[in-house]
Write an enzyme that holds these catalytic residues in place. Structure first.
Site, PDB file in Angstrom:
ATOM      1  N   GLU A 308      48.482  40.061  36.644  1.00  0.00           N
ATOM      2  CA  GLU A 308      48.318  40.598  37.733  1.00  0.00           C
ATOM      3  C   GLU A 308      48.947  40.173  39.559  1.00  0.00           C
ATOM      4  O   GLU A 308      48.317  39.643  40.037  1.00  0.00           O
ATOM      5  CB  GLU A 308      46.654  41.014  38.167  1.00  0.00           C
ATOM      6  N   ASP A 380      39.185  48.033  31.453  1.00  0.00           N
ATOM      7  CA  ASP A 380      38.613  47.724  33.406  1.00  0.00           C
ATOM      8  C   ASP A 380      37.441  48.514  33.428  1.00  0.00           C
ATOM      9  O   ASP A 380      37.977  48.836  34.677  1.00  0.00           O
ATOM     10  CB  ASP A 380      39.993  48.315  33.865  1.00  0.00           C
ATOM     11  N   GLU A 408      32.035  48.034  40.583  1.00  0.00           N
ATOM     12  CA  GLU A 408      33.380  48.319  41.252  1.00  0.00           C
ATOM     13  C   GLU A 408      33.952  50.153  40.388  1.00  0.00           C
ATOM     14  O   GLU A 408      34.458  50.724  41.859  1.00  0.00           O
ATOM     15  CB  GLU A 408      34.365  47.362  40.566  1.00  0.00           C
TER      16      GLU A 408
END
Length: 702
Positions: A308, A380, A408
């Protein structure tokens, strides 16, 4: 309450009932405790707080056995206290692992006593908190004989806090509690946070964010000017870290820092961060010496590299082992450890396969003081994923399981979603690495470098976690990291009693709400069956992962006119082949693949029949609707507690459950419409989609 500004969480220490009051008072109103080390001062402070709350009176603290008392509590090591040496096996105590403890009820010179002892001062901290937990939960203490050792040597919380800005990436409980601008001045809240961590056995904390990427060289100016995390590695920054470390040290919690791999370039204007460059190696050696001069008990570095946009060894044609080992060599003389994240992905037909393909060939090449930190699943932190294949492939490498305590993808600081059942599913999964009966949790136990890490959840919010019920996830993370064999029911009961008291109706109701919340979230956020990434993504500045938008991630759920799901079989992306043969065979066949993961491994026709005769598309519809009904039921159960839970916490949770119902309905309507648009098959119960199916739903302004 330590401050009107924030909550006590599970360390409320409310008065005990009459059943055990006399026994507790006899054995614990007088305390004979060791003195000296920072940890022992923390023990004495906690006993003052705990016993004062539980018994309604401050204990008498003695530096010798109180021979006039009918009984007392003794806390110390056999070497320091003859009374303890008389009461327990010295050899048995000496054999305890670091952090392990013994608690025994004994009679000593006619007095009824409780002994808390350990081989290390950190163990005395944990033993003290365990005794107070037993008393909080109303357990008898007249016949105790408890021996505990941590199953995992390393039990670490990773903060994704951005120093000097006080923002928290993936943080849903307000700004960071760490006020770097005012450090080295300390806040009482740091003490209370250290207490919370130590009370559940967490022994390490990473103070800053792993996501520290610099998009171009010019951006290094921000770091030099002191507005980003890299200033923590400067002399001024280390002074601030050392101040924080002095607080956490008292509770046996070691400090760590996340570092950017390009630190030599960012801090000292080097032209390279090549791990095989001698000047770079010398820079890291000097930096490690500076760190340990300031913080002698520093734990080490956490690194996210080549992912990332982060810098990493790939920039120089080096492997992750070469990159990690550079830092490991710098830390080794000081007893430090590198935590190297295995979260690496790039352009690929199937992101799930990449961690294994990257790291499995490097098995055995990492230095002994490197821990490879692997997310629990291959993608993820989704509401449900299969277990990462790396846990069955790295037998010559220390591994840590990375869990996400902050929610999240499961409603963030608003929705109630209890993650302990998810983590138990991961830890109990049979990898078959050593034959049948080889659960994932065995991978992390037995090695000094292995363990469990959690992405932190706390913030400046008065609740600490954004939602009072989300505190249960932090508590459960610590308890499972200490002992992954604990069952969900035990952990839940402990947390509810410590946080809301022992009223049976309250305990049963809140426990039930927690147990049912994760399955409900899976249903309304994904439709179940192993689907992932149905939430909003969009541009980075709008990437909230809270709102529904299945059209934003088509590559992750494989929705098309002919069916849904991703083919990860031996004939597809091959992800299934990364498991041991027996596991791979089960997942490879849709007839034997567990239904809850079916569409993660298989692209199936909409009308494919499940074992009960229901079609895939109908099960997705049904799950979306049942998830909403369950959340409505959770809200009604909470409302029944209006007269038994204090008004502040009752209203706070009630408001969030109201919002969760609204959002669950929004998710349901969006997903059902999406499934109908692509399948063309109506719900057999006639429930009508109410949303535009293929539109990318933008996040709400609030």
């Amino acid at each position: 309450m330590p401050s009107e500004a924030y909550d006590d969480c599970w360390l409320r220490y409310e008065p005990v009932g009459d059943e055990h009051h006399d026994s507790y008072r006899t054995r614990c109103a007088n305390v004979y405790a060791s003195v000296g080390s920072p940890e022992l001062s923390a023990v004495r402070d906690e006993l003052r707080r705990g016993i004062s709350g539980l018994l309604g009176r401050e204990p008498h603290l003695w530096q010798h056995p109180p021979r006039s008392a009918a009984g007392f509590l003794a806390v110390g090591t056999p070497e320091e206290m003859a009374m303890i040496a008389d009461s327990v096996s010295i050899d048995r105590v000496a054999a305890l692992d670091d952090g392990g403890f013994r608690i025994r009820s004994v009679e000593w010179e006619g007095a009824d006593c409780v002994v808390v002892t350990a081989s290390t001062d950190r163990g005395l901290v944990y033993g003290t908190f365990h005794l107070l937990r037993l008393m909080t939960n109303g357990c008898p203490i007249d016949d105790l004989d408890v021996t505990e050792e941590p199953a995992n040597h390393e039990r670490v919380i990773d903060h994704w806090d951005n120093p000097f800005r006080r923002s928290v990436e993936r943080g849903y409980a307000g700004p960071s509690i760490f006020d770097w601008e005012r450090l080295p001045n300390l806040r009482e809240r740091y003490v209370d946070y250290a207490r919370l961590l130590a009370s559940v056995g967490i022994n390490g904390v990473v103070f800053n964010n792993v996501n520290t990427k610099i998009p171009d060289r010019a951006s290094a100016n921000e770091f030099v000017s002191g507005k980003a995390g890299w200033q923590l590695l400067t002399e001024d920054g280390l002074e601030r870290v050392a101040a924080l470390a002095s607080v956490f040290r008292r509770y046996g919690v070691r400090p760590y820092l996340s570092v950017n791999y390009a630190a030599p370039m960012l801090i000292d204007d080097y032209d390279t961060a090549d791990p095989l460059d001698p000047d770079v190696e010398e820079w890291w050696e000097r930096k490690a010496e500076e760190v340990y001069d300031a913080i002698p008990d520093f734990g080490g570095f956490l690194v996210k590299a080549d992912s990332e946009g982060q810098n990493g060894p790939y920039d120089y044609g080096r492997t992750h082992a070469e990159g990690a080992n550079l830092l490991a060599r710098a830390l080794a003389p000081h007893g430090g450890r590198v935590w190297w994240r295995a979260f690496v992905y790039a352009d690929h037909d199937d992101r799930a396969v990449q961690a294994y393909e990257t790291f499995e060939p490097l098995n055995g090449e990492f230095h002994d003081n490197v821990t490879l930190q692997v997310k629990n699943g291959p993608v993820d932190f989704q509401p449900r994923e299969p277990v990462s294949t790396l846990f069955g492939a790295m037998d010559e490498t220390d591994l840590a399981c990375e869990l996400q305590v902050t929610q999240e993808y499961t409603g963030q600081g608003v929705h109630t979603c209890y993650l302990v059942p998810q983590w138990k599913e991961v830890l109990d999964f049979d990898t078959h690495v050593g034959g049948e009966g080889s659960p994932t949790k065995n991978v992390f136990s037995g090695s000094e470098g292995a363990g469990i890490a959690g992405v932190g959840v706390v913030g400046e919010d008065p609740t600490w976690t954004g939602n009072y019920l989300s505190q249960a996830n932090l508590y459960g993370f610590g308890r499972l990291a200490w002992n992954p064999d604990l069952d969900t029911e035990t952990i839940t009961d402990e947390w509810v009693r410590g946080t809301f008291g022992g009223d049976p109706a309250v305990v049963d109701t809140i426990s039930g709400i927690l147990h049912d919340s994760w399955p409900a979230t899976i249903d309304y956020e994904t439709g179940g069956l192993g689907l992932i990434h149905m939430m909003y993504n969009g541009e980075a500045r709008l990437e909230n992962h809270y709102d529904p938008s299945p059209a934003a991630w088509p590559g992750y759920h494989g929705t098309s006119e002919d069916g849904i799901g991703i083919d990860r079989t031996s004939g597809g992306s091959g992800y299934v082949d990364q498991y041991y043969e027996l596991v791979a065979e089960i997942y490879d066949d849709p007839e034997t693949c567990p239904e809850e993961l079916l569409l993660f491994f298989h692209h199936l026709p909409w009308e494919y029949e499940l074992t009960d005769g229901t079609t895939v598309v109908q099960r997705l519809y049904d799950n979306c609707f049942s998830g909403v009904e369950m959340v409505r039921d959770l809200r009604e159960r909470w409302r029944a507690l209006a007269d038994t839970v204090d008004d502040r916490r009752y209203r706070h949770v009630a408001e969030r459950l109201d919002e969760q119902v609204v959002q669950a309905e929004r998710w349901r309507d969006t997903l059902v419409a999406f499934f109908y648009e692509h399948s063309g098959i109506p719900d057999e119960h006639g429930r009508v989609p109410l949303a535009e199916p293929n539109r990318v739903v933008p996040p709400r302004e609030d």
